[in-house]
Enzyme design. Structure first.
Site, PDB file in Angstrom:
ATOM      1  N   HIS A 158       0.812 -26.500  11.905  1.00 27.60           N
ATOM      2  CA  HIS A 158       2.125 -27.136  12.083  1.00 27.60           C
ATOM      3  C   HIS A 158       2.028 -28.506  12.769  1.00 27.60           C
ATOM      4  O   HIS A 158       2.554 -29.498  12.276  1.00 27.60           O
ATOM      5  CB  HIS A 158       3.064 -26.238  12.901  1.00 27.60           C
ATOM      6  CG  HIS A 158       3.169 -24.833  12.374  1.00 27.60           C
ATOM      7  ND1 HIS A 158       3.144 -24.542  11.039  1.00 27.60           N
ATOM      8  CD2 HIS A 158       3.293 -23.644  13.011  1.00 27.60           C
ATOM      9  CE1 HIS A 158       3.267 -23.230  10.870  1.00 27.60           C
ATOM     10  NE2 HIS A 158       3.351 -22.662  12.056  1.00 27.60           N
ATOM     11  N   ARG A 184       0.828  -1.215   0.000  1.00 29.19           N
ATOM     12  CA  ARG A 184       0.000   0.000   0.000  1.00 29.19           C
ATOM     13  C   ARG A 184       0.855   1.255   0.000  1.00 29.19           C
ATOM     14  O   ARG A 184       0.526   2.255  -0.594  1.00 29.19           O
ATOM     15  CB  ARG A 184      -0.870   0.015   1.254  1.00 29.19           C
ATOM     16  CG  ARG A 184      -1.959  -1.005   1.238  1.00 29.19           C
ATOM     17  CD  ARG A 184      -2.926  -0.709   2.370  1.00 29.19           C
ATOM     18  NE  ARG A 184      -3.925  -1.760   2.464  1.00 29.19           N
ATOM     19  CZ  ARG A 184      -3.950  -2.662   3.440  1.00 29.19           C
ATOM     20  NH1 ARG A 184      -3.047  -2.637   4.398  1.00 29.19           N
ATOM     21  NH2 ARG A 184      -4.881  -3.584   3.458  1.00 29.19           N
ATOM     22  N   LYS A 240       3.364 -20.973  24.100  1.00 24.50           N
ATOM     23  CA  LYS A 240       4.366 -19.904  24.174  1.00 24.50           C
ATOM     24  C   LYS A 240       4.840 -19.817  25.619  1.00 24.50           C
ATOM     25  O   LYS A 240       4.142 -20.242  26.536  1.00 24.50           O
ATOM     26  CB  LYS A 240       3.731 -18.575  23.759  1.00 24.50           C
ATOM     27  CG  LYS A 240       3.279 -18.602  22.296  1.00 24.50           C
ATOM     28  CD  LYS A 240       3.658 -17.352  21.563  1.00 24.50           C
ATOM     29  CE  LYS A 240       3.210 -17.352  20.134  1.00 24.50           C
ATOM     30  NZ  LYS A 240       4.198 -17.835  19.170  1.00 24.50           N
ATOM     31  N   GLU A 270       7.636 -23.131  22.571  1.00 24.12           N
ATOM     32  CA  GLU A 270       8.361 -21.887  22.305  1.00 24.12           C
ATOM     33  C   GLU A 270       8.697 -21.196  23.623  1.00 24.12           C
ATOM     34  O   GLU A 270       7.923 -21.272  24.581  1.00 24.12           O
ATOM     35  CB  GLU A 270       7.497 -20.944  21.474  1.00 24.12           C
ATOM     36  CG  GLU A 270       7.182 -21.465  20.102  1.00 24.12           C
ATOM     37  CD  GLU A 270       6.523 -20.390  19.264  1.00 24.12           C
ATOM     38  OE1 GLU A 270       7.239 -19.724  18.517  1.00 24.12           O
ATOM     39  OE2 GLU A 270       5.299 -20.211  19.394  1.00 24.12           O
ATOM     40  N   ASP A 294      -2.909 -20.968  15.680  1.00 24.16           N
ATOM     41  CA  ASP A 294      -1.578 -20.504  15.288  1.00 24.16           C
ATOM     42  C   ASP A 294      -0.604 -21.667  15.065  1.00 24.16           C
ATOM     43  O   ASP A 294       0.237 -21.608  14.175  1.00 24.16           O
ATOM     44  CB  ASP A 294      -1.040 -19.574  16.393  1.00 24.16           C
ATOM     45  CG  ASP A 294       0.215 -18.833  15.985  1.00 24.16           C
ATOM     46  OD1 ASP A 294       0.239 -18.292  14.865  1.00 24.16           O
ATOM     47  OD2 ASP A 294       1.175 -18.786  16.782  1.00 24.16           O
TER      48      ASP A 294
HETATM   49  C1  BG6 Z   1       4.325 -19.263  13.198  1.00 18.95           C
HETATM   50  C2  BG6 Z   1       3.461 -18.729  14.314  1.00 18.95           C
HETATM   51  O1  BG6 Z   1       3.559 -19.945  12.252  1.00 18.95           O
HETATM   52  O2  BG6 Z   1       5.282 -20.154  13.740  1.00 18.95           O
HETATM   53  C3  BG6 Z   1       4.288 -18.087  15.387  1.00 18.95           C
HETATM   54  O3  BG6 Z   1       2.543 -17.788  13.785  1.00 18.95           O
HETATM   55  C4  BG6 Z   1       5.361 -19.017  15.860  1.00 18.95           C
HETATM   56  O4  BG6 Z   1       3.471 -17.681  16.476  1.00 18.95           O
HETATM   57  C5  BG6 Z   1       6.149 -19.577  14.687  1.00 18.95           C
HETATM   58  O5  BG6 Z   1       6.222 -18.308  16.739  1.00 18.95           O
HETATM   59  C6  BG6 Z   1       7.111 -20.641  15.128  1.00 18.95           C
HETATM   60  O6  BG6 Z   1       7.930 -20.995  14.058  1.00 18.95           O
HETATM   61  P1  BG6 Z   1       9.374 -21.613  14.305  1.00 18.95           P
HETATM   62  O7  BG6 Z   1       9.869 -21.921  12.935  1.00 18.95           O
HETATM   63  O8  BG6 Z   1      10.162 -20.580  15.040  1.00 18.95           O
HETATM   64  O9  BG6 Z   1       9.135 -22.823  15.145  1.00 18.95           O
END
Ligand code: BG6
Length: 512
Positions: free
Chosen positions: A263, A62, A362, A239, A258
């Site tokens: 994942h 944008r 997290k 994390e 998320d």
């Molecule tokens: C992302 C999430 O898809 O993956 C994040 O939105 C997360 O919240 C991240 O921190 C983690 O990815 P990686 O590769 O650091 O494990």
């Protein structure tokens, strides 16, 4: 030969990985992901001479940004986020190929301008190029971008018969089953499924790809890979970081959307799917979909299959950190979970009766992602657990990050004059065997999309199968506000509810 001399990028290309001449257009070019991941990925592909001979990068956003300024921002992003330093000769080749187009995502005239820009690139080059659109914007503008790509004719661009325009779409792919279906419908109204590359960057990680090799290239594992020999599987995606500056996004998302729906579910699919008939993208994705569809609906009642929680203040890496409710951009009465644990039952021939435990959060004790497969114990007639015999169930753990590798826990005799036992770990580490500095997931994924290999991307039916499992749970959680929401101290391994969930099966979470 002549081509290699003309295009230094071509030097590192194996025939197999060769991508056709390509222009990559990034929507959301001034965004965080572009700076952190996409520009560094393109740069590292250039560094390794893996970009096609004729390559162009166009940022679209944008904000009005002159080409020179966009190049400056890209160079800054490489300096800050690339795994390798900014090397003048690589950047000098890439910089002139990098341009920028400003415009609104819902502004048809901006897409006409973009089309004219791409035509001009081709005209100057004197040949057609393949077009790869990378949608890296907030999800609210996914649909307008896709529609405008259709109505402007950009989606119909192609390089000869073989290379139709392609579109990579970032997460989140929908926020529930209904919105994911709607997004698939919008995509299919403009693109064929084979043109669509839904990204899940976990599939670009080395150890995730290694899972297929370990399972299907080693005869010692495959015969054991079933309910007769495996007692349970634990998947952890932990994390250390909190929500940081992403509070606005995270409040609308939460851990299930998320991390788990995408994942963690991909890790389940790759761990548990049947052997595909080939390594072709469709063969692998067919098996993943079959597996995802075999997962039973979750028991959402009390003492059911799920646990959710938010982090409270605590200590991480020796430093005090605030709780989720005190973070910037978070409502003090937020009902968004920062931790989720699930117990999955897969109702097929191979896995019936083998629980799959998933957890992600997290601000946990440490950053670690792993898949741990625990095998059944042998009959205890000779060695039974007790004073003399310290025994553990054999466990095969794939460590996805950090310190990528694989560990196998086996029981061993302790040296000495009497027979005592102890579990020991046999380990393989990528770092020590192959050296460090492996490619980032995004490098592999951008290259694969350019080449037209969809193996490491998610098919439309796959994402819907995963939402099918998660959507009802989200509905229940959203309907019950903070009821049942636990908390866990930042820096711990999560809430007591997750411990009870797994303890009901006489199991416990591993401490990876
Ligand atoms: C992302 C999430 O898809 O993956 C994040 O939105 C997360 O919240 C991240 O921190 C983690 O990815 P990686 O590769 O650091 O494990």
């Amino acid at each position: 030969m002549a081509d290699t001399a003309r295009h230094p990028f071509l030097q590192g290309l194996s025939k197999h990985r060769g991508a056709p001449p390509t222009v990559v257009v990034i929507f959301g070019a001034s965004g965080d992901l572009t700076a952190r991941k996409l520009i560094p990925a393109v740069y590292n592909l250039a560094y390794d001479n893996l970009l096609p001979a004729d390559f162009f990068l166009v940022g679209f956003g944008r904000k009005a940004i002159p080409d020179e300024e966009f190049r400056g921002l890209a160079a800054e992003a490489i300096k800050e986020f690339s795994r390798r330093e900014l090397k003048a000769d690589v950047w000098d080749r890439l910089a002139p190929l990098t341009t920028y187009v400003a415009g609104g995502y819902d502004e048809p005239a901006a897409f006409t301008r973009l089309a004219a820009h791409l035509d001009a690139i081709e005209k100057q080059l004197g040949r057609e190029v393949q077009t790869l659109f990378y949608i890296s914007t907030p999800p609210t503008v996914f649909a307008p971008i896709i529609r405008n790509l259709g109505s402007s004719g950009l989606a119909a661009r192609h390089l000869g018969q073989l290379h139709q325009a392609k579109v990579i779409i970032e997460k989140p792919f929908g926020r529930d089953l209904i919105s994911a279906r709607a997004l698939n419908v919008t995509l299919r109204s403009v693109f064929e499924e084979t043109q669509v590359y839904r990204i899940d960057h976990y599939l670009g990680k080395e150890t995730v790809q290694d899972l297929l090799v370990q399972r299907f290239a080693n005869s010692i594992f495959e015969p054991l890979w079933n309910r007769n020999f495996i007692s349970s599987v634990q998947i952890t995606v932990a994390e250390e970081v909190g929500v940081g500056s992403r509070g606005g996004y995270y409040e609308q998302s939460g851990c299930l959307r998320d991390m788990i729906q995408n994942h963690a579910m991909q890790l389940v699919a790759l761990t548990a799917m049947e052997p595909p008939v080939s390594l072709e993208a469709e063969a692998i994705r067919d098996e993943k979909v079959k597996l995802l569809r075999a997962i039973q609906p979750l028991n959402l009642g009390p003492a059911g299959d799920v646990s959710r929680a938010q982090y409270a203040a605590g200590m991480v890496a020796g430093k005090p950190v605030p709780g989720y409710l005190e973070e910037e951009g978070i409502s003090p009465t937020s009902a968004t979970e920062t931790y989720a644990a699930l117990r999955l039952s897969i109702n097929n021939w191979r896995w019936q009766g083998v629980p799959f435990y998933l957890r992600s959060g997290k601000r946990l004790a440490r950053r670690v992602s792993e898949i741990a497969v625990t095998f059944r114990r042998p009959p205890g007639t000779l060695f039974a657990e007790g004073d003399k015999f310290d025994l553990s169930a054999n466990t095969l753990a794939f460590q996805i990050q950090p310190d990528e590798g694989m560990h196998l826990v086996v029981n061993t005799k302790i040296p000495g004059l009497e027979t005592r036992t102890q579990p020991v770990k046999m380990s393989f580490r990528y770092r020590t065997t192959f050296g460090s500095n492996t490619a980032e997931a995004y490098e592999r994924l951008v290259l694969d999309a350019m080449v037209g290999d969809g193996t490491l991307f998610i098919r439309g039916d796959e994402t819907e199968a995963s939402w099918q499992l998660c959507s009802p749970l989200l509905g229940v959680w959203e309907g019950s506000g903070r009821e049942g929401m636990q908390s866990y101290a930042a820096g711990s391994w999560g809430p007591t509810g997750a411990d009870s969930l797994i303890a009901r099966d006489q199991c416990a979470w591993r401490q990876p």
